[in-house]
Design an enzyme around this catalytic site. Sequence first.
Site, PDB file in Angstrom:
ATOM      1  CE  LYS A 125       4.852  -2.205  -1.247  1.00 25.10           C
ATOM      2  NZ  LYS A 125       5.564  -1.531  -0.173  1.00 25.10           N
ATOM      3  CB  THR A 126       9.682   1.688  -2.163  1.00 25.74           C
ATOM      4  OG1 THR A 126       9.183   0.528  -1.487  1.00 25.74           O
ATOM      5  CG2 THR A 126      10.461   2.533  -1.178  1.00 25.74           C
ATOM      6  CG  ASP A 184       4.307   0.738   1.968  1.00 26.95           C
ATOM      7  OD1 ASP A 184       3.673   0.330   0.980  1.00 26.95           O
ATOM      8  OD2 ASP A 184       5.485   0.405   2.204  1.00 26.95           O
ATOM      9  CD  GLU A 185       3.339  -3.843   1.981  1.00 25.02           C
ATOM     10  OE1 GLU A 185       2.298  -4.331   1.495  1.00 25.02           O
ATOM     11  OE2 GLU A 185       4.480  -4.163   1.618  1.00 25.02           O
ATOM     12  CD  GLN A 226       2.249  -8.632  -2.841  1.00 25.75           C
ATOM     13  OE1 GLN A 226       3.267  -9.049  -2.286  1.00 25.75           O
ATOM     14  NE2 GLN A 226       2.253  -7.556  -3.609  1.00 25.75           N
ATOM     15  NE  ARG A 281       6.979 -12.531  -2.624  1.00 28.71           N
ATOM     16  CZ  ARG A 281       6.707 -11.242  -2.795  1.00 28.71           C
ATOM     17  NH1 ARG A 281       7.535 -10.324  -2.347  1.00 28.71           N
ATOM     18  NH2 ARG A 281       5.618 -10.857  -3.428  1.00 28.71           N
TER      19      ARG A 281
END
Length: 656
Positions: free
Chosen positions: A32-33, A215-216, A246, A612
């Site tokens: 996503k970044t 973002d997020e 998430q 993770r």
Amino acid sequence: MSAKPRLNAKQKEAVEATEGRILVLAGAGSGKTSVLINRIAHLIDKGVPPKAILGLTFTNKAAEEMRARVSALIGAKLAKDVTLATFHSFCMGILREEIERLGYTSNFTLYDEKDIKRLVTNIAKQMLEHDGELPSLAPTIEQIKAARSKGTFDGGDATWHDKFSKELFLKLNDSMRSYNAVDFDSLLTLTVDLFEKFPEALDKFATRFRYIMIDEYQDTSPIQYKLAHLLSSKWNNLFVVGDDDQSIYGWRGALVDNILNFQADQVVKLEQNYRSTPTILNAANAVIAKNTKRHAKELWSSLPHSEPIEIFHAPTELDETGAVIDRIVKLKQDRGYKWSDFAILYRSNTLARPFEAALIKTVWRSGDQWMRGIPYQVFGGTEMVERSEVKDLMSYLRAIANPKDEEALLRIINFPRRGISDETIAFITKTNRKEKKALWTLLQEIATHDHPICNELTRHGSQGITSFVTFLKKEQEAFRQKPMKVALKELIDSLNFKKAVSDEVKSEKMKAFKQENIDACIGLIGDYEESAHSPTLPDFLATSLLNKQHQTRQKKLGENKLSLMTLHSAKGLEFPVCCLVALENHLLPHEKSLKETGIEEERRLFYVGLTRAKERLILSMAKKRARYGKEMASEPSRFLYDIPKELLRISCHKSL
């Protein structure tokens, strides 16, 4: 300027979606970044001025990473005009420009959570006319915190406690304004208040930022939701990126409905994962599919399949601890992993203790040598800015920058000691409350013998207050005239601050440690002064507080040590090998959280833990665990039964 990275088809679709309300559902590890920074470059290629682009995120780590990558992609000259910031630092910048409209001045102080708790306790004592120890104010503080995060007190007047909390909430707001202080929550609520009360202020910023990216987005609170929609009201170009799977911060105000109910002109799903093996992703997909409130998506990877996920059920928590560490040592020796490639993840901080004890005692082989102890780091220790000597020094700076800050004044008025007794301070505080006068004003009147209270103070107390007021005024002038680093060094020397701090402890090691922390403060203000465009003391204090969590985390992640952390702390990180431990029904899902945020958020937390891991995943639990002071039986987490059996290798806790 670097070459633009290759994007997959869905990433490219997201980057090129520039107009209107866009929702990008970005699964874990889906890049996503890359989408965000390439979209910034794409907008600038289309002729959008960099100053018209705003990117908001939640952590300084994320904001700094985006700044660095945007700079590498489009060049530093263009990148410096793009605004990339956390919600809190962005709002702080707006308030530095506009807060006088709300009755504050621009040199306001930023209070942290502990400052607010102290202030709430003092106000409660005044309201109850109680000078001794109060019963626990935890429920009251939680109610007030929830109200401050929303900007309004929603609780009714049904009970005595509701009425008390509401009155305390209003008095806290009044006190904060009189102290010219804000906290993290009110950085956001005051900005929304500013925009709603002063349309011209909103128009100034809404006109400036034509393209807004968040973002997020799954972590946004109701007040952040409102802020985003106010800012985007002029151009209606709002691009939000997030993953409802998430969303794990409901307990601190995040509202997953913000992303579930986002009214989008276009939706793009990023489902290709670049982090984990298909085995790990298939397990994670199977778990999260059990949630009913979610956007349908399924992560996939082109990486080769790996070994199954190992799972074992140990007799006791001690057996579990030993078995996990044995597996880590064997993987390091057989596969050549570094210690920093491993993470042990758990639901709550108390579960770290047996692992810490075992890691210290573990004996392992390195080549021909036997070694004792595995290097590790625990996330969540006391940070430098929370140390008492640093808090004292920062309180001096806060009082110099903003003498209305009564919390800071009371902390430093007799440190180092200047002959002002606790009784004198209590008497002054009582007079201050009675007269409803700013404490700094009262202290100045005492220093010039211009208040009746002078007749009731001891000679030492009166002299001490005069000395304090004189010193603070001298330092205010010094910080106006000199570089801040120089002024701070001189302040420390004038107070003989290092000696005063050292005299409070006996251990030479602790004396040296405290002095290192003081020197670190000097370095911190020097670094800020060199890097800031227009350095000011209020801005340094606020920036230091906003950055504290990020600075600690970055320092730790750079070391070759095994990481111990909660599942919440692990979000946004990745490790080649993850061990998810204590996977038992009373811990995950957690008994208390089930009542507060529900089963779906607990399942999302487990999903975050699973994703993770990059290469290897170990899941463990114990049949017996200490609870409420005695050993009790534990059942495996219900979430484990959602993982298809063909993805698991069930083993004895002793087998390696």
